[in-house]
Design a protein around this motif. Structure first.
Motif, mmCIF file in Angstrom:
data_model
loop_
_atom_site.group_PDB
_atom_site.id
_atom_site.type_symbol
_atom_site.label_atom_id
_atom_site.label_comp_id
_atom_site.label_asym_id
_atom_site.label_seq_id
_atom_site.Cartn_x
_atom_site.Cartn_y
_atom_site.Cartn_z
ATOM 1 N N LEU A 177 -12.251 5.634 -3.987
ATOM 2 C CA LEU A 177 -10.852 5.220 -3.823
ATOM 3 C C LEU A 177 -10.631 3.838 -4.437
ATOM 4 N N ARG A 476 1.485 -10.100 -9.041
ATOM 5 C CA ARG A 476 1.627 -9.653 -7.674
ATOM 6 C C ARG A 476 0.765 -8.410 -7.432
ATOM 7 N N LEU A 477 0.845 -7.500 -8.425
ATOM 8 C CA LEU A 477 0.103 -6.250 -8.320
ATOM 9 C C LEU A 477 -1.398 -6.531 -8.280
ATOM 10 N N GLN A 480 -2.108 -7.754 -4.863
ATOM 11 C CA GLN A 480 -2.037 -6.664 -3.891
ATOM 12 C C GLN A 480 -3.283 -5.791 -4.006
ATOM 13 N N ARG A 481 -3.687 -5.533 -5.247
ATOM 14 C CA ARG A 481 -4.874 -4.719 -5.471
ATOM 15 C C ARG A 481 -6.096 -5.405 -4.839
ATOM 16 N N SER A 483 -6.221 -7.498 -2.497
ATOM 17 C CA SER A 483 -6.119 -7.487 -1.045
ATOM 18 C C SER A 483 -6.541 -6.127 -0.486
ATOM 19 N N LEU A 484 -6.042 -5.062 -1.122
ATOM 20 C CA LEU A 484 -6.370 -3.713 -0.650
ATOM 21 C C LEU A 484 -7.854 -3.400 -0.850
ATOM 22 N N GLN A 487 -9.782 -5.089 1.801
ATOM 23 C CA GLN A 487 -9.650 -4.387 3.074
ATOM 24 C C GLN A 487 -10.546 -3.157 3.112
ATOM 25 N N ILE A 491 -13.468 -2.278 5.656
ATOM 26 C CA ILE A 491 -13.395 -1.062 6.476
ATOM 27 C C ILE A 491 -14.689 -0.274 6.319
ATOM 28 N N VAL C 10 -10.217 0.617 10.317
ATOM 29 C CA VAL C 10 -8.903 0.364 9.708
ATOM 30 C C VAL C 10 -8.076 -0.506 10.641
ATOM 31 N N MET C 19 -1.508 -6.959 9.454
ATOM 32 C CA MET C 19 -0.679 -5.895 8.877
ATOM 33 C C MET C 19 0.011 -5.144 10.017
ATOM 34 N N TYR C 23 1.874 -0.067 8.001
ATOM 35 C CA TYR C 23 0.862 -0.228 6.962
ATOM 36 C C TYR C 23 -0.460 0.399 7.390
ATOM 37 N N LEU C 27 -2.455 3.207 5.384
ATOM 38 C CA LEU C 27 -3.807 2.971 4.873
ATOM 39 C C LEU C 27 -4.760 4.064 5.373
ATOM 40 N N LEU C 30 -4.070 7.154 3.518
ATOM 41 C CA LEU C 30 -4.591 7.082 2.143
ATOM 42 C C LEU C 30 -6.078 7.432 2.140
ATOM 43 N N LEU C 47 1.395 2.164 -1.262
ATOM 44 C CA LEU C 47 0.690 1.304 -0.301
ATOM 45 C C LEU C 47 0.630 -0.131 -0.817
ATOM 46 N N LEU C 48 0.338 -0.269 -2.119
ATOM 47 C CA LEU C 48 0.270 -1.619 -2.698
ATOM 48 C C LEU C 48 1.602 -2.350 -2.495
ATOM 49 N N ASP C 49 2.687 -1.608 -2.630
ATOM 50 C CA ASP C 49 4.016 -2.204 -2.459
ATOM 51 C C ASP C 49 4.212 -2.799 -1.073
ATOM 52 N N ILE C 51 2.062 -4.381 0.591
ATOM 53 C CA ILE C 51 1.291 -5.614 0.809
ATOM 54 C C ILE C 51 2.099 -6.806 0.335
#
Lengths: 650, 163, 60
Positions: A177, A476-477, A480-481, A483-484, A487, A491, C10, C19, C23, C27, C30, C47-49, C51
């Protein structure tokens, strides 16, 4: 969901030329012991089961390795499955097949679904989708048990234990992912075509460019406001000066009379010019009145058309009509062939509409005749009026001069100031137009840029804003990337830690019953299993048997968490175990899985195979080689015992 | 594709409307027309003009001021092409073919794509002739007088046979 | 088919990062869809949006 193996079949594979079928019952027995002397293809059977379950990629060498002998060119392996869907329901049969071409070293997987209408082999692996997506090679190794794995899960260098946990709980999908997220973001950023914007620096740079553009626009607007205010002041002054001049002239009576006359003339001339210009423009727009040359050209064209007998009386529409009539005007019938020719030839004739477009010109010309005023005559009049205007302006100038000459001291500076103002105003008008014109032709003639022209500066600012927005969006993207991704890493780490702990506890529970002599425990799972015992806090010197016990404990702990009940297939499970351990192990093993298939050799009878003799739901399969080299398959305990007793060489 | 002024022509006429006269609007098509008529006069095409965006909206017909004369404009194009290509005016088929090539009664301006391309190239050449003969006009009245002079002064070089 | 251990992870991570529930749910979904081979790239963009990132501080 419950998956069981009902049978498998080998054609021309390692086990020998011809067909060998292994039937475990339908539904299959809970325990199957397949006694097979070494060298008859236990390992390749395991490999083949894994291959069809996981649609594994096979090398040419591997494919040829399955070959019975050099005389056979093709072979087949078929695995029968019985799958019960979630929430019970009718169990369904699936046959997974691998067809081998030994000459080419190629293979093809297919699936036969017995219960589906219109059966037949479907290419590839066709299984319920939620089962199929976890049947990855790494996962299959856990239940079509690879002996290597028993050692690897304790090997600190190999991280096989973690790997197994990650596979079962699909934590690897989180890594996948993450890659997908990276790809998705790159793709979107490429679409933005602003590579510089992915960094903070890029954003700052474009912010700066935007600020500069905004500053430039503000400067131009300020300049425009100043110039306009100057113009207003000058116009007011111009009016004042003119009034003063008029007053001065008015002081001498005769001059004033002349001034009034000239002013009246000027108004009349202006009005005449306006009227005449309008008339000239009307004559201008009509080609026939613009110039006699053009008029004669049009007349000549009319003549050409007439002489050429254009438009032709027959138009292409006429041909269409005849073709569709079915009968010619001469009465002959029109068939398909004639129709074809008619439709084809009509292309040579002009369409009615095109002709009438220019024929209309002839009519228009004839009706207009010469009654329309000619452009040149009107322009002659206009020319005269323009000259009158010039003469009038000159006369006015002379008048001012005379007033000055008559000793009016103030007149000189006043007229001087008036002409100064005129010059300044003309310059100002140009400056203002240069600043504010939105007409592209004018901008071109001024060689305007975003630094000199307000509409262009505004446009430039808009472009800078759009770029900045894109760059910011791109940056920004990226953030955001990041950050995700962060995470997801956390996780994954957190989930793995918890799952390790769950599996460790479960494993230790099972170990309590498996290894009774010395209490072994999993101290921690960190890539591999680290053991400890009551006697020592770090246990590295475990026997082969203990090691296998630990592996079983770990695997059963792990697979008990799987969303499916899986069969467990293992090759020579007891070979390396001490008799004491075997006894212990064989007490516990049968309860571990809903279906277990053991490939055993004769020496595993003692303390292992024999523990199944009394269990009802057990199938015994025995393979033996006859004196002439053929393979015989026997079912039942008697033959199984007999073969074991004979102690066929391992 | 539609009628378009060259960039140079647009810039040449750009001073004109800074001094408007009441009741008279000098349109973009007036500028184009001035050039076009000169191009037709000498039956000469400009080679590769750089053009401005179209001044008529897509799908628009001739503006009202020119609508009564649209058939003249079409006729003059055909006539100029007959002269430029030195076509035999007595050859019925040739004249016919030429007309079919240039005109399209179903298009808003009555011109085929080819026809429009030729119009633009004639106008572009006409502008070159115009620019040689006069300074950028400051007002409509000045322009009209100068333009009328242009038609009167020069005797016509008889290019090709008149149609 | 997402294991509770992953769900808990999560939740924990989302809590630390502040979050919201919306969200957190997105997540988890996803991840679940990834595991079920049921993911579309647009899910990732959506999802990115969600954040929020602070505006970049001025530095050069």
């Amino acid at each position: 969901m419950k998956i069981r193996i009902t049978d498998w079949r080998c054609d021309n594979l390692r086990i020998g030329e011809g067909t060998e079928v292994f039937e475990l019952g339908d539904p299959p027995a809970r325990w199957s012991l397949v006694q097979m002397p070494n060298g008859l293809g236990k390992t390749s059977t395991m490999t083949l089961i894994r291959a069809v379950l996981g649609e594994e990629d096979l090398s040419v060498e591997k494919v040829r390795g399955f070959r019975a002998n050099d005389t056979v060119e093709s072979g087949t392996f078929e695995l029968g499955l019985l799958i019960e869907g979630r929430g019970g329901g009718q169990a369904k049969h699936y046959r997974l097949t691998a067809d081998f071409d030994f000459k080419a070293g190629t293979y093809r997987y297919s699936t036969l679904r017995a219960e589906e209408r219109g059966g037949g082999h479907e290419p590839g692996l066709v299984l319920p989708s939620d089962l199929k997506h976890i049947l990855k090679p790494e996962f299959i190794k856990l239940f079509v048990f690879d002996g290597e794995l028993a050692r690897d899960i304790r090997d600190l260098n190999k991280a096989a234990a973690d790997h197994a946990i990650r596979t079962l709980y699909q934590l690897d999908d989180l890594s996948r992912l993450r890659q997908r997220i990276r790809d998705a973001v790159s793709k979107r950023q490429e679409a933005l075509e602003r590579t510089s914007g992915r960094t903070q620096k890029g954003v700052s740079r474009h912010q700066k460019i935007f600020d500069e553009a905004a500053g430039q626009l503000a400067t131009l607007k300020k300049a425009l406001a100043e110039k306009k205010s100057t113009r207003t002041k000058l116009k007011r002054e111009q009016e004042g000066v003119r009034t003063q001049i008029e007053e001065h002239i008015a002081r001498s009576g005769d001059l004033n009379d002349r001034r009034l006359k000239l002013s009246k003339d000027a108004n009349d001339i202006a009005s005449d010019i306006q009227t005449t210009t309008l008339a000239a423009l009307i004559a201008y727009r009509n080609p026939a009145t613009l110039s006699p040359t053009i008029r004669s050209r049009l007349t000549n064209l009319g003549t050409v058309l007439t002489k050429a007998r254009l438009p032709k009386s027959v138009s292409s529409d006429f041909f269409d009509e005849i073709a569709d009539e079915g009968e010619c005007i001469c009465g002959r019938p029109i068939g398909d062939a004639e129709r074809e020719i008619l439709k084809h030839r009509k292309e040579q004739y002009l369409a009615q509409d095109q002709i009438s477009a220019i024929a209309a010109m002839k009519d228009r010309l004839n009706s207009s005749a010469t009654s329309e005023t000619s452009f040149s005559a009107t322009c002659d009049t206009l020319h005269g009026k323009l000259e009158d205007r010039q003469a009038n302006e000159k006369a006015m100038d002379r008048l001012k001069q005379e007033a000055e000459e008559r000793g009016d001291e103030d007149m000189g500076p006043l007229t001087e100031r008036e002409s100064e103002i005129n010059v300044e105003l003309a310059a100002l008008n140009i400056d203002i137009e240069r600043l504010e014109t939105a007409d592209t032709a004018k901008q071109r003639s001024y060689q305007s840029t975003a630094k000199t022209n307000i509409p262009l500066a505004q446009k430039h600012l808009g472009e800078c804003k759009a770029t900045l927005d894109e760059v910011e969006a791109s940056f920004r993207l990226s953030r955001q990337r990041d950050s995700l991704l962060d995470q997801l890493s956390r996780i994954e780490k957190k989930a793995l830690a918890e799952l390790r702990e769950v599996i460790r506890t479960e494993t230790n529970d099972r170990l309590k019953t498996l290894v009774k002599m010395e209490q072994l425990r999993v101290k921690r799972i960190d890539g591999a299993l680290e053991l400890e015992s009551d006697k020592s806090s770090s246990k590295d010197d475990v026997s082969e048997g203990q090691s296998l016990s630990v592996a079983y404990a770990f695997l059963t702990a792990l697979l008990s968490k799987a969303p499916f009940e899986l069969p467990f297939i293992v090759d020579s499970p007891a070979v390396s175990l001490d008799l004491d351990v075997r006894k212990e192990v064989s007490k516990v093993i049968p309860t571990l899985f809903e279906q277990m298939i053991f490939f055993v050799i004769s020496s595993e009878q003692a303390a292992f195979a024999e523990s199944f003799y009394e269990l009802e739901d057990t199938r015994f399969v025995t393979l033996s080689k006859t004196a002439d080299g053929r393979i015989e398959t026997h079912y039942g305990l008697d033959e199984f015992k007999r073969q074991s007793g004979e102690g066929i060489a391992e | 594709m539609s009628l378009r002024l060259t960039e140079d022509a647009a810039s040449f006429f750009s001073k004109i409307d800074s001094q408007p006269i009441k009741g008279v609007r000098f349109l973009d098509i007036d500028k184009f027309y001035a050039c076009l008529m000169l191009g037709f006069r000498y039956a000469q095409l400009a080679s590769d003009p750089s053009l401005m965006p179209a001044f008529l909206a897509a799908g628009a017909k001739y503006p009202d001021a020119y609508q009564p004369y649209d058939s003249y404009l079409l006729g003059l194009l055909v006539e100029a092409e007959i002269r430029r290509r030195n076509l035999d005016p007595k050859n019925r088929d040739l004249i016919e073919q030429e007309t079919v090539k240039l005109l399209d009664p179903h298009s808003p301006l009555g011109l085929s794509e080819d026809g429009i391309r030729f119009m633009n190239r004639y106008a572009a050449k006409g502008f070159e002739i115009l620019r040689d003969a006069m300074a950028p006009p400051r007002s409509v009245d000045d322009f009209l007088v100068a333009y009328a002079d242009l038609w009167q002064a020069k005797s016509e070089p008889d290019s090709g046979q008149p149609a | 088919m997402i294991d509770n251990a992953i769900r808990r992870a999560v939740k924990a991570v989302c809590k630390v990062d502040g979050m919201n529930e919306d969200y957190e749910r997105a997540l988890a979904t996803l991840i679940e869809n990834t595991m079920m081979d049921n993911l579309d790239t647009s899910d990732i963009y959506d999802l990115l949006d969600k954040i929020e990132v602070e505006e970049p501080a001025d530095e050069d």
